[in-house]
Design an enzyme around this catalytic site. Structure first.
Site, PDB file in Angstrom:
ATOM      1  N   CYS A   2       0.883  -1.095   0.068  1.00  0.00           N
ATOM      2  CA  CYS A   2       0.069  -0.035   0.090  1.00  0.00           C
ATOM      3  C   CYS A   2       0.988   1.265   0.036  1.00  0.00           C
ATOM      4  CB  CYS A   2      -1.000   0.149   1.349  1.00  0.00           C
ATOM      5  SG  CYS A   2      -0.106  -0.224   2.561  1.00  0.00           S
TER       6      CYS A   2
ATOM      7  N   HIS B 245      -2.387   1.182   7.360  1.00  0.00           N
ATOM      8  CA  HIS B 245      -2.393   1.504   5.824  1.00  0.00           C
ATOM      9  C   HIS B 245      -2.057   2.668   5.294  1.00  0.00           C
ATOM     10  CE1 HIS B 245      -4.187  -0.144   2.277  1.00  0.00           C
ATOM     11  NE2 HIS B 245      -5.378   0.565   2.011  1.00  0.00           N
TER      12      HIS B 245
ATOM     13  N   ASN C  11      -7.988   4.775  -2.048  1.00  0.00           N
ATOM     14  CA  ASN C  11      -7.344   3.472  -1.441  1.00  0.00           C
ATOM     15  C   ASN C  11      -6.719   2.540  -2.652  1.00  0.00           C
ATOM     16  OD1 ASN C  11      -6.825   1.495   0.408  1.00  0.00           O
ATOM     17  ND2 ASN C  11      -8.905   0.780   0.667  1.00  0.00           N
TER      18      ASN C  11
END
Length: 450
Positions: free
Chosen positions: A247, A394, A416
């Site tokens: 990520c 994240h 995201n």
């Protein structure tokens, strides 16, 4: 100004790379850097460096000032709780702090570093170095809190429909839903997808907002979104990181992509390679996690980034396999929003975002966020009996902010890397102004060279 500095706790963002935990006050003080020959380049291997040829003394002071023995002044910043970057006299030094052991139990030695890398601001004349603080710091034994007994990690993830019902019954700010595609992953893969397991678990706090910052914030637009600035979209498409804890690399590439679009008024719409950025550097841990500051910032200044087709994404750690004939895009500047780690808050995030483009951020993960379907997220505190995501975090991209017309609730707009089917077409909104899940604790900005 920063009485409750984030330095006092240290937030591990997008998985802690190094299992060490050092406090700001332990690092602040006088250090001696032992440096080798300045004859290398970015391929320099400093892992076994033991032969310094000269040394320099630097005093790291509050909040981010460094002074050498001759009175020359520069800047420094903690890299979360794991290392530091020192910039002075046209040189930039980066190293992780020393530690013994492996998680869940490690011993941090905050008065010395592992071998690190130094270079000129021009990204030339590389060298290895290590640092020793002039005053000793007692070693700290740190144990990672253990979650409840967990499955092997090889079992397939299962949507928790009871948890989804509890979330939707408990509040009305956001709603949860199951994602059948998640059940194609194992529990271990889902943990990586959520950012990977942090080596240490110390959430931080946003910096207090000053009166001057609050006044400037009041002059900003009530709502702002880089996906629609006078009808123009400056944000690159949603992607899916798959089962790899990459990520931080996706968020870093998204940061550069959007900043490049802003800088060129959408004349360049590059899609950069997360695979290159995570496997062709010493500043990340591949599928085990990393930091936007290091990948989108330091790495992108030192080595640059390449187009996706130069090293296509493969969801796994592999030897560097980038086509070295590909052109590279670089950044000329990077920093934590506010200027150093511990200075970030809602006000300067909004100001930086409106003035210069999207910013890289991170959020502490909990199992309820996995099921986000829409609305303004906040952590409900509701979890499954088995919650491996309690110790995950994240990295994402912040593309805007707003205020709900009905409730007046403030929110951030976040991009995201879990595909378009998740959340609000790949995006989600998070409660703003309360440092929800540490979202306002540590943001990164870069300047891309078009």
């Amino acid at each position: 100004m920063l009485v409750t500095l984030l330095f006092l706790s240290g937030l591990s963002l997008a998985s802690a790379d190094v299992p060490v935990f050092c406090l700001y006050e332990e690092i602040r003080g006088t250090w001696t850097f032992f440096e080798g020959e300045r004859t290398g380049n970015h391929t320099l291997d400093c892992g076994d460096f033991q032969e310094p040829v000269h040394n320099q003394t630097f005093t790291l002071d509050y909040p981010n000032t460094v002074i050498d023995a001759f009175g020359n002044v520069g800047t420094w910043t903690m890299m979360v709780s794991e290392g530091f970057e020192v910039n002075i006299n046209g040189r930039s030094y980066y190293a992780y702090f020393f530690y013994d052991g492996e998680p869940p139990e490690t011993v941090s030695h905050c008065d010395r570093t592992l071998p690190g890398w130094a270079r000129d601001k021009t990204v030339r004349n590389w060298s290895c170095f290590f640092g020793r603080k002039d005053t000793p710091v007692p070693p700290r034994k740190t144990s990672l809190p253990r979650p409840v007994p967990r499955p092997s990690g090889k079992e397939n993830f299962q949507n928790d429909h009871k948890l989804i019902e509890r979330i939707n019954s408990a509040q009305k700010s956001w709603w949860a839903k199951p994602y059948p595609e998640f059940e194609n992953y194992t529990m271990e893969q889902m943990l990586h997808r959520a950012g990977g397991k942090r080596k240490l678990n110390f959430p931080g706090k946003a910096s207090p907002i000053t009166d001057e910052q609050r006044s400037a914030m009041e002059n900003l637009p009530l709502n702002f979104d880089w996906r629609d600035v006078d009808g123009v979209d400056y944000v690159s498409p949603i992607r899916d990181q798959g089962a790899c804890g990459s990520c931080y690399s996706f968020a870093s590439m998204a940061l550069l992509e959007s900043r490049l679009r802003v800088a060129t008024k959408n004349q360049r719409k590059d899609i950069f390679s997360p695979q290159d950025a995570m496997t062709c550097t010493v500043l990340g841990q591949g599928c085990e996690g990393g930091y936007i500051f290091l990948t989108g910032g330091r790495h992108s200044m030192e080595q640059g980034v390449v187009a996706e087709e130069c090293n296509p994404y493969r969801e796994q750690d592999e030897p560097c396999d980038t086509d070295m004939t590909c052109p590279r895009t670089y950044v000329s500047q990077y920093e934590f929003v506010g200027g150093y780690f511990g200075a970030t808050n809602e006000a300067n995030m909004m100001q930086e975002l409106v003035a210069n483009g999207p910013i890289g951020v991170a959020i502490l993960m909990s199992s309820d966020l996995l099921y986000y379907g829409g609305g303004i997220y906040y952590n409900t505190g509701l979890v499954t009996n088995f919650d491996p995501f309690e110790f995950a975090d994240h990295a994402i991209l912040c593309v805007g902010y707003g205020v709900d017309e009905t409730t007046g609730e403030k929110y951030w707009i976040l991009k995201n890397s879990w595909g378009e089917s998740w959340g609000e077409q790949g995006y989600f909104r998070v409660k703003r102004g309360v440092d929800e899940q540490a979202i306002e604790s540590c943001a990164t900005t870069v300047t891309v060279i078009p």
